[in-house]
Scaffold this motif. Structure first.
Motif, PDB file in Angstrom:
ATOM      1  N   ASN A   2       0.833  -1.200   0.000  1.00 29.58           N
ATOM      2  CA  ASN A   2       0.000   0.000   0.000  1.00 29.58           C
ATOM      3  C   ASN A   2       0.865   1.247   0.000  1.00 29.58           C
ATOM      4  O   ASN A   2       1.861   1.326   0.711  1.00 29.58           O
ATOM      5  CB  ASN A   2      -0.898   0.020   1.246  1.00 29.58           C
ATOM      6  CG  ASN A   2      -1.930  -1.079   1.202  1.00 29.58           C
ATOM      7  OD1 ASN A   2      -2.412  -1.425   0.130  1.00 29.58           O
ATOM      8  ND2 ASN A   2      -2.252  -1.637   2.359  1.00 29.58           N
ATOM      9  N   ASN A   3       0.493   2.237  -0.774  1.00 26.95           N
ATOM     10  CA  ASN A   3       1.226   3.500  -0.816  1.00 26.95           C
ATOM     11  C   ASN A   3       0.653   4.431   0.240  1.00 26.95           C
ATOM     12  O   ASN A   3      -0.490   4.879   0.120  1.00 26.95           O
ATOM     13  CB  ASN A   3       1.095   4.128  -2.209  1.00 26.95           C
ATOM     14  CG  ASN A   3       1.881   5.424  -2.323  1.00 26.95           C
ATOM     15  OD1 ASN A   3       2.405   5.929  -1.326  1.00 26.95           O
ATOM     16  ND2 ASN A   3       1.965   5.956  -3.515  1.00 26.95           N
ATOM     17  N   LYS A   5       1.095   7.414   0.829  1.00 22.80           N
ATOM     18  CA  LYS A   5       0.905   8.807   0.437  1.00 22.80           C
ATOM     19  C   LYS A   5      -0.431   9.039  -0.257  1.00 22.80           C
ATOM     20  O   LYS A   5      -0.877  10.158  -0.406  1.00 22.80           O
ATOM     21  CB  LYS A   5       2.041   9.238  -0.500  1.00 22.80           C
ATOM     22  CG  LYS A   5       3.436   9.172   0.132  1.00 22.80           C
ATOM     23  CD  LYS A   5       3.572  10.073   1.340  1.00 22.80           C
ATOM     24  CE  LYS A   5       3.635  11.543   0.936  1.00 22.80           C
ATOM     25  NZ  LYS A   5       3.822  12.429   2.087  1.00 22.80           N
ATOM     26  N   ARG A   6      -1.069   7.953  -0.730  1.00 31.81           N
ATOM     27  CA  ARG A   6      -2.303   8.142  -1.474  1.00 31.81           C
ATOM     28  C   ARG A   6      -3.443   8.462  -0.511  1.00 31.81           C
ATOM     29  O   ARG A   6      -3.403   8.101   0.662  1.00 31.81           O
ATOM     30  CB  ARG A   6      -2.642   6.903  -2.299  1.00 31.81           C
ATOM     31  CG  ARG A   6      -3.275   5.773  -1.511  1.00 31.81           C
ATOM     32  CD  ARG A   6      -3.453   4.544  -2.398  1.00 31.81           C
ATOM     33  NE  ARG A   6      -4.342   3.577  -1.813  1.00 31.81           N
ATOM     34  CZ  ARG A   6      -4.070   2.813  -0.779  1.00 31.81           C
ATOM     35  NH1 ARG A   6      -2.916   2.945  -0.173  1.00 31.81           N
ATOM     36  NH2 ARG A   6      -4.935   1.926  -0.330  1.00 31.81           N
ATOM     37  N   LYS A 185      17.431   2.970   3.085  1.00 31.00           N
ATOM     38  CA  LYS A 185      17.350   2.938   1.621  1.00 31.00           C
ATOM     39  C   LYS A 185      18.596   2.304   1.010  1.00 31.00           C
ATOM     40  O   LYS A 185      18.507   1.547   0.030  1.00 31.00           O
ATOM     41  CB  LYS A 185      17.143   4.347   1.066  1.00 31.00           C
ATOM     42  CG  LYS A 185      16.743   4.360  -0.405  1.00 31.00           C
ATOM     43  CD  LYS A 185      16.322   5.735  -0.863  1.00 31.00           C
ATOM     44  CE  LYS A 185      15.707   5.689  -2.253  1.00 31.00           C
ATOM     45  NZ  LYS A 185      16.557   5.012  -3.252  1.00 31.00           N
ATOM     46  N   ARG A 210       6.173   5.004   8.201  1.00 28.81           N
ATOM     47  CA  ARG A 210       5.796   4.555   6.865  1.00 28.81           C
ATOM     48  C   ARG A 210       5.651   5.739   5.915  1.00 28.81           C
ATOM     49  O   ARG A 210       6.109   5.685   4.765  1.00 28.81           O
ATOM     50  CB  ARG A 210       4.488   3.763   6.937  1.00 28.81           C
ATOM     51  CG  ARG A 210       4.120   3.052   5.654  1.00 28.81           C
ATOM     52  CD  ARG A 210       2.881   2.195   5.823  1.00 28.81           C
ATOM     53  NE  ARG A 210       1.671   3.002   6.043  1.00 28.81           N
ATOM     54  CZ  ARG A 210       0.441   2.482   6.113  1.00 28.81           C
ATOM     55  NH1 ARG A 210       0.270   1.169   6.030  1.00 28.81           N
ATOM     56  NH2 ARG A 210      -0.603   3.268   6.305  1.00 28.81           N
ATOM     57  N   ASP A 211       5.049   6.822   6.392  1.00 35.46           N
ATOM     58  CA  ASP A 211       4.919   8.028   5.565  1.00 35.46           C
ATOM     59  C   ASP A 211       6.287   8.618   5.236  1.00 35.46           C
ATOM     60  O   ASP A 211       6.554   9.017   4.094  1.00 35.46           O
ATOM     61  CB  ASP A 211       4.064   9.072   6.282  1.00 35.46           C
ATOM     62  CG  ASP A 211       2.591   8.711   6.319  1.00 35.46           C
ATOM     63  OD1 ASP A 211       2.193   7.760   5.611  1.00 35.46           O
ATOM     64  OD2 ASP A 211       1.831   9.361   7.064  1.00 35.46           O
ATOM     65  N   ALA A 214       8.106   6.502   2.646  1.00 37.87           N
ATOM     66  CA  ALA A 214       7.579   6.730   1.297  1.00 37.87           C
ATOM     67  C   ALA A 214       8.097   8.047   0.740  1.00 37.87           C
ATOM     68  O   ALA A 214       8.466   8.134  -0.438  1.00 37.87           O
ATOM     69  CB  ALA A 214       6.054   6.718   1.324  1.00 37.87           C
ATOM     70  N   GLY A 217      11.417   7.855  -0.785  1.00 36.11           N
ATOM     71  CA  GLY A 217      11.555   7.034  -1.971  1.00 36.11           C
ATOM     72  C   GLY A 217      11.656   5.544  -1.693  1.00 36.11           C
ATOM     73  O   GLY A 217      12.045   4.765  -2.565  1.00 36.11           O
ATOM     74  N   ASP A 219       9.971   2.113  -1.324  1.00 35.57           N
ATOM     75  CA  ASP A 219       8.705   1.469  -1.679  1.00 35.57           C
ATOM     76  C   ASP A 219       8.718  -0.027  -1.391  1.00 35.57           C
ATOM     77  O   ASP A 219       7.814  -0.759  -1.797  1.00 35.57           O
ATOM     78  CB  ASP A 219       8.350   1.722  -3.144  1.00 35.57           C
ATOM     79  CG  ASP A 219       9.407   1.208  -4.114  1.00 35.57           C
ATOM     80  OD1 ASP A 219      10.397   0.602  -3.646  1.00 35.57           O
ATOM     81  OD2 ASP A 219       9.243   1.404  -5.329  1.00 35.57           O
ATOM     82  N   GLU A 221       8.587  -3.487   1.039  1.00 38.28           N
ATOM     83  CA  GLU A 221       7.681  -3.921   2.097  1.00 38.28           C
ATOM     84  C   GLU A 221       8.262  -3.570   3.473  1.00 38.28           C
ATOM     85  O   GLU A 221       9.417  -3.874   3.758  1.00 38.28           O
ATOM     86  CB  GLU A 221       7.511  -5.438   1.975  1.00 38.28           C
ATOM     87  CG  GLU A 221       6.600  -6.074   2.973  1.00 38.28           C
ATOM     88  CD  GLU A 221       6.589  -7.596   2.800  1.00 38.28           C
ATOM     89  OE1 GLU A 221       6.869  -8.294   3.776  1.00 38.28           O
ATOM     90  OE2 GLU A 221       6.315  -8.062   1.673  1.00 38.28           O
TER      91      GLU A 221
END
Length: 318
Positions: A2-3, A5-6, A185, A210-211, A214, A217, A219, A221
């Motif tokens: 799940n993203n 940011k959406r 990252k 999590r935010d 995202a 950058g 993405d 799991e």
């Protein structure tokens, strides 16, 4: 994945409404994936406890179970023996922890190849803690300087599935949250499949992390690590070492229960289950449980989440 940011979609809105309107754990489908972490036993009695726990949790069809590794490789042989037994005697995918501490690249390569030869295809790659608490991390002169370097080295040895660690409340050695995210990252870019978080005790801590991931950058799991608190003093020690905050309300809940182990168990299950339920309402469908080699609390929480031996609630009803 799940993203975060959406905008919240209809499914999440419906789930959030149901979480508020219905009994907290009513009607959960059991669609969450779970994994469990153990530590290698030091005695025959502890080995029996560990194996009883593995066999208790096996019917929940975990994605994998992992076995930890002591500072400086102090449990290397016991870890290998435990992982190899799980791989040989169960159908659960077994993951072995490997760290950078106290070993050369050649020594780590030998250990990694021995795991591959034993049928182990999943490594949890960690920088590791110094053998002496309070010391700064010092790389082995012929070793890996960081977890990202270790991930790259393991990827060159064999096509392992690799998990790494993440810290929702920032690693104690990081100078700021952003540098900690940058390090995460690097580990993922080096070839890691997923990140498993250190334990935390508020859903907000995970969602903020999590935010932020995202936004940086990331993405891959992100799997929340869940620690059901069976030993409060031990948990306080763990929290101090890894930078996790124990909320004041949680301290209050366990106050006065030192001589009441059964009551502690009930409260521990309640607190951890509520945390998982909030994470589930926020779209989380993967959970990693730090079992401390005890199955009961983790099994109970999985049951509340709808996990049943032999399949999900929906599959069993079909």
């Amino acid at each position: 994945m799940n993203n975060p940011k959406r905008p919240m979609g209809l499914i999440e809105l419906e789930e959030a409404k149901r979480a508020l309107d219905a009994p907290l754990f009513a009607g959960l489908s059991g669609d969450a994936d779970v994994s469990f972490e153990f530590f290698p036993p030091k005695s025959e009695k502890m080995e029996k406890t560990l194996w009883d726990s593995v066999l208790t949790l096996q019917p929940l069809s975990p994605r994998f179970v992992s076995v930890t590794y002591g500072a400086g490789g102090t449990t290397r042989e016991r870890t290998h023996a435990t992982v190899a037994r799980i791989a040989q005697e169960t159908d659960i995918p077994a993951a072995a922890h490997l760290t950078c501490v106290g070993a050369s690249k050649a020594e780590i390569a030998d250990v990694a190849r021995s795991y591959w030869d034993a049928g182990v295809r999943h490594i949890v790659a960690l920088r590791g803690d110094p053998p002496t608490e309070g010391q700064a991390f010092e790389p082995h002169p012929q070793g890996y300087a960081s977890a990202a370097d270790l991930v790259k080295g393991l990827s060159d040895i064999a096509p392992f599935e690799i998990s790494v660690a993440a810290y929702p409340e920032t690693h104690p050695d990081a100078d700021c949250p952003q540098s900690d995210l940058d390090n995460l990252k690097r580990k993922l870019d080096a070839g890691a499949t997923r990140a498993i978080t250190q334990f935390f005790f508020t859903a907000e801590a995970f969602f903020r992390f999590r935010d932020a991931a995202a936004a940086a950058g990331i993405d891959a799991e992100l799997v929340p690590g869940i620690l059901p608190v069976s030993n409060v003093a031990q948990t306080r020690k763990f929290a101090g070492m890894c930078g996790a905050e124990i909320p004041a309300w949680m301290n209050d809940l366990f106050e006065g229960l030192d001589d009441h182990p059964s009551a502690r168990q009930l409260i521990a299950a309640t607190v951890a289950a509520e945390l998982c339920r909030k994470l589930y309402a926020g779209g989380v469908r993967q959970f990693h449980f730090y079992t401390l080699n005890r199955a009961e609390l983790s099994y109970a929480i999985c049951h509340l989440l709808g996990k049943r031996p032999g399949g999900t609630q929906q599959e069993k009803a079909a």
